[in-house]
Design a protein around this motif. Sequence first.
Motif, PDB file in Angstrom:
ATOM      1  N   TRP A 194      20.776 -69.282  42.356  1.00  0.00           N
ATOM      2  CA  TRP A 194      22.144 -69.611  42.528  1.00  0.00           C
ATOM      3  C   TRP A 194      22.763 -69.196  41.067  1.00  0.00           C
ATOM      4  O   TRP A 194      22.383 -69.447  40.014  1.00  0.00           O
ATOM      5  CB  TRP A 194      22.099 -71.110  42.281  1.00  0.00           C
ATOM      6  CG  TRP A 194      22.062 -71.653  43.781  1.00  0.00           C
ATOM      7  CD1 TRP A 194      20.972 -72.195  44.314  1.00  0.00           C
ATOM      8  CD2 TRP A 194      22.922 -71.535  44.787  1.00  0.00           C
ATOM      9  NE1 TRP A 194      21.147 -72.732  45.709  1.00  0.00           N
ATOM     10  CE2 TRP A 194      22.519 -72.321  45.876  1.00  0.00           C
ATOM     11  CE3 TRP A 194      24.328 -71.405  44.942  1.00  0.00           C
ATOM     12  CZ2 TRP A 194      23.204 -72.484  47.212  1.00  0.00           C
ATOM     13  CZ3 TRP A 194      24.923 -71.338  45.959  1.00  0.00           C
ATOM     14  CH2 TRP A 194      24.235 -71.993  47.275  1.00  0.00           C
ATOM     15  N   TYR A 195      24.017 -68.654  41.437  1.00  0.00           N
ATOM     16  CA  TYR A 195      24.729 -68.091  40.322  1.00  0.00           C
ATOM     17  C   TYR A 195      26.197 -69.143  40.289  1.00  0.00           C
ATOM     18  O   TYR A 195      26.621 -69.343  41.185  1.00  0.00           O
ATOM     19  CB  TYR A 195      25.188 -66.686  40.380  1.00  0.00           C
ATOM     20  CG  TYR A 195      24.072 -65.838  40.121  1.00  0.00           C
ATOM     21  CD1 TYR A 195      23.192 -65.417  41.024  1.00  0.00           C
ATOM     22  CD2 TYR A 195      23.718 -65.204  38.787  1.00  0.00           C
ATOM     23  CE1 TYR A 195      22.191 -64.413  40.813  1.00  0.00           C
ATOM     24  CE2 TYR A 195      23.006 -64.435  38.591  1.00  0.00           C
ATOM     25  CZ  TYR A 195      21.955 -64.144  39.560  1.00  0.00           C
ATOM     26  OH  TYR A 195      20.966 -62.969  39.159  1.00  0.00           O
ATOM     27  N   LYS A 196      26.882 -69.169  39.232  1.00  0.00           N
ATOM     28  CA  LYS A 196      28.081 -69.702  38.849  1.00  0.00           C
ATOM     29  C   LYS A 196      29.055 -68.558  38.441  1.00  0.00           C
ATOM     30  O   LYS A 196      28.796 -67.938  37.394  1.00  0.00           O
ATOM     31  CB  LYS A 196      28.208 -70.982  37.979  1.00  0.00           C
ATOM     32  CG  LYS A 196      29.574 -71.595  38.020  1.00  0.00           C
ATOM     33  CD  LYS A 196      29.233 -72.821  36.952  1.00  0.00           C
ATOM     34  CE  LYS A 196      30.738 -73.338  36.852  1.00  0.00           C
ATOM     35  NZ  LYS A 196      30.564 -74.596  35.784  1.00  0.00           N
ATOM     36  N   GLN A 197      30.252 -68.430  39.154  1.00  0.00           N
ATOM     37  CA  GLN A 197      31.126 -67.526  38.654  1.00  0.00           C
ATOM     38  C   GLN A 197      32.241 -68.343  38.407  1.00  0.00           C
ATOM     39  O   GLN A 197      32.978 -68.899  39.156  1.00  0.00           O
ATOM     40  CB  GLN A 197      31.619 -66.396  39.701  1.00  0.00           C
ATOM     41  CG  GLN A 197      32.502 -65.331  39.142  1.00  0.00           C
ATOM     42  CD  GLN A 197      32.426 -63.983  40.226  1.00  0.00           C
ATOM     43  OE1 GLN A 197      32.911 -64.205  41.295  1.00  0.00           O
ATOM     44  NE2 GLN A 197      32.174 -62.923  39.615  1.00  0.00           N
ATOM     45  N   ASP A 198      32.786 -68.280  37.032  1.00  0.00           N
ATOM     46  CA  ASP A 198      34.072 -68.838  36.565  1.00  0.00           C
ATOM     47  C   ASP A 198      35.348 -68.154  36.864  1.00  0.00           C
ATOM     48  O   ASP A 198      35.385 -67.198  37.352  1.00  0.00           O
ATOM     49  CB  ASP A 198      33.910 -69.278  35.154  1.00  0.00           C
ATOM     50  CG  ASP A 198      33.696 -68.036  34.236  1.00  0.00           C
ATOM     51  OD1 ASP A 198      33.307 -68.105  33.035  1.00  0.00           O
ATOM     52  OD2 ASP A 198      34.066 -66.824  34.765  1.00  0.00           O
ATOM     53  N   ASP A 220      33.209 -78.189  37.028  1.00  0.00           N
ATOM     54  CA  ASP A 220      32.271 -77.701  37.866  1.00  0.00           C
ATOM     55  C   ASP A 220      33.115 -76.671  38.768  1.00  0.00           C
ATOM     56  O   ASP A 220      32.377 -75.995  39.814  1.00  0.00           O
ATOM     57  CB  ASP A 220      31.501 -78.720  38.902  1.00  0.00           C
ATOM     58  CG  ASP A 220      30.703 -79.545  37.879  1.00  0.00           C
ATOM     59  OD1 ASP A 220      30.749 -80.876  38.064  1.00  0.00           O
ATOM     60  OD2 ASP A 220      30.116 -79.102  36.856  1.00  0.00           O
ATOM     61  N   SER A 221      34.536 -76.712  38.887  1.00  0.00           N
ATOM     62  CA  SER A 221      35.162 -76.092  39.826  1.00  0.00           C
ATOM     63  C   SER A 221      34.848 -74.344  39.611  1.00  0.00           C
ATOM     64  O   SER A 221      35.026 -74.008  38.380  1.00  0.00           O
ATOM     65  CB  SER A 221      36.685 -76.073  39.604  1.00  0.00           C
ATOM     66  OG  SER A 221      36.930 -77.407  39.889  1.00  0.00           O
ATOM     67  N   ALA A 222      34.290 -73.631  40.468  1.00  0.00           N
ATOM     68  CA  ALA A 222      34.297 -72.456  40.436  1.00  0.00           C
ATOM     69  C   ALA A 222      33.684 -71.844  41.681  1.00  0.00           C
ATOM     70  O   ALA A 222      33.704 -72.638  42.656  1.00  0.00           O
ATOM     71  CB  ALA A 222      32.888 -72.128  39.437  1.00  0.00           C
ATOM     72  N   VAL A 223      33.242 -70.643  41.756  1.00  0.00           N
ATOM     73  CA  VAL A 223      32.665 -70.002  42.918  1.00  0.00           C
ATOM     74  C   VAL A 223      31.075 -69.912  42.805  1.00  0.00           C
ATOM     75  O   VAL A 223      30.824 -69.307  41.786  1.00  0.00           O
ATOM     76  CB  VAL A 223      33.010 -68.714  43.189  1.00  0.00           C
ATOM     77  CG1 VAL A 223      32.704 -68.099  44.544  1.00  0.00           C
ATOM     78  CG2 VAL A 223      34.664 -68.707  43.745  1.00  0.00           C
ATOM     79  N   TYR A 224      30.372 -70.450  43.606  1.00  0.00           N
ATOM     80  CA  TYR A 224      28.723 -70.435  43.636  1.00  0.00           C
ATOM     81  C   TYR A 224      28.302 -69.403  44.531  1.00  0.00           C
ATOM     82  O   TYR A 224      28.472 -69.258  45.687  1.00  0.00           O
ATOM     83  CB  TYR A 224      28.436 -71.874  43.772  1.00  0.00           C
ATOM     84  CG  TYR A 224      28.635 -72.754  42.587  1.00  0.00           C
ATOM     85  CD1 TYR A 224      30.038 -73.614  42.683  1.00  0.00           C
ATOM     86  CD2 TYR A 224      27.946 -73.118  41.756  1.00  0.00           C
ATOM     87  CE1 TYR A 224      30.600 -74.378  41.686  1.00  0.00           C
ATOM     88  CE2 TYR A 224      28.291 -73.971  40.598  1.00  0.00           C
ATOM     89  CZ  TYR A 224      29.591 -74.520  40.797  1.00  0.00           C
ATOM     90  OH  TYR A 224      29.886 -75.304  39.661  1.00  0.00           O
ATOM     91  N   PHE A 225      27.464 -68.684  44.100  1.00  0.00           N
ATOM     92  CA  PHE A 225      26.819 -67.469  44.926  1.00  0.00           C
ATOM     93  C   PHE A 225      25.239 -67.890  45.081  1.00  0.00           C
ATOM     94  O   PHE A 225      24.634 -67.987  43.762  1.00  0.00           O
ATOM     95  CB  PHE A 225      27.132 -66.171  44.315  1.00  0.00           C
ATOM     96  CG  PHE A 225      28.493 -65.671  44.579  1.00  0.00           C
ATOM     97  CD1 PHE A 225      29.433 -65.640  43.451  1.00  0.00           C
ATOM     98  CD2 PHE A 225      28.746 -65.050  45.561  1.00  0.00           C
ATOM     99  CE1 PHE A 225      30.629 -65.165  43.517  1.00  0.00           C
ATOM    100  CE2 PHE A 225      30.149 -64.698  45.814  1.00  0.00           C
ATOM    101  CZ  PHE A 225      31.077 -64.513  44.716  1.00  0.00           C
ATOM    102  N   CYS A 226      24.813 -67.586  46.110  1.00  0.00           N
ATOM    103  CA  CYS A 226      23.247 -67.907  46.268  1.00  0.00           C
ATOM    104  C   CYS A 226      23.020 -66.217  46.484  1.00  0.00           C
ATOM    105  O   CYS A 226      23.818 -65.157  47.073  1.00  0.00           O
ATOM    106  CB  CYS A 226      22.946 -68.410  47.582  1.00  0.00           C
ATOM    107  SG  CYS A 226      21.513 -68.380  48.027  1.00  0.00           S
TER     108      CYS A 226
END
Lengths: 116, 110
Positions: free
Chosen positions: A34-38, A85-91
């Motif tokens: 799991w990644y978080k892209q701000d 926590d607002s962001a795009v989350y990538f699996c």
Amino acid sequence: DTAVSQTPKYLVTQMGNDKSIKCEQNLGHDTMYWYKQDSKKFLKIMFSYNNKELIINETVPNRFSPKSPDKAHLNLHINSLELGDSAVYFCASSQVIGGSSYNEQFFGPGTRLTVL
Amino acid sequence: TQLLEQSPQFLSIQEGENLTVYCNSSSVFSSLQWYRQEPGEGPVLLVTVVTGGEVKKLKRLTFQFGDARKDSSLHITAAQPGDTGLYLCAGGDTGNQFYFGTGTSLTVIP
């Protein structure tokens, strides 16, 4: 067929709520991430699971918890959501071969989370 | 956390021009990957380099890994509108963990 899929694509919710994002891969890979892209497009790893064992756990708040019911799924559960926590989350998933660090990661389409 | 700085952060060029994107770090990596991400999608791997000094070519794209395995560059020849996207480098360590760069947003104007 979609290799790595995520649901939902968009998630809008209120502060304080609990939400989950689901991820499934049909590639037979043994490692999922799991990644978080701000908002500045910076992509930061949050978790990694290999054969249902957590092998990487970056310094993310314990409100975030990955859950892997089986090798093909790695869901992300978030408690007490905050504005930040607002962001795009990538699996993503990959097949680790001999501990190699140059295996291709296949990414899902992302989940845009907006916390109001 | 190991930091990879990419430059430039934003790049807007005319179709047919050449460009180079840089990825720099003070850390040594066992491998270096380049990804391209288009709006609304996840990153897609372009190339992996693993040997210091290694050069790989993918059509009009040339990738180089620095001799000390701390930096990398991506050169695009005769850029086309289809090259537009966010380019991300990612350094891999021996634990199969990847650290992504700060990103370069490329726009190629027809």
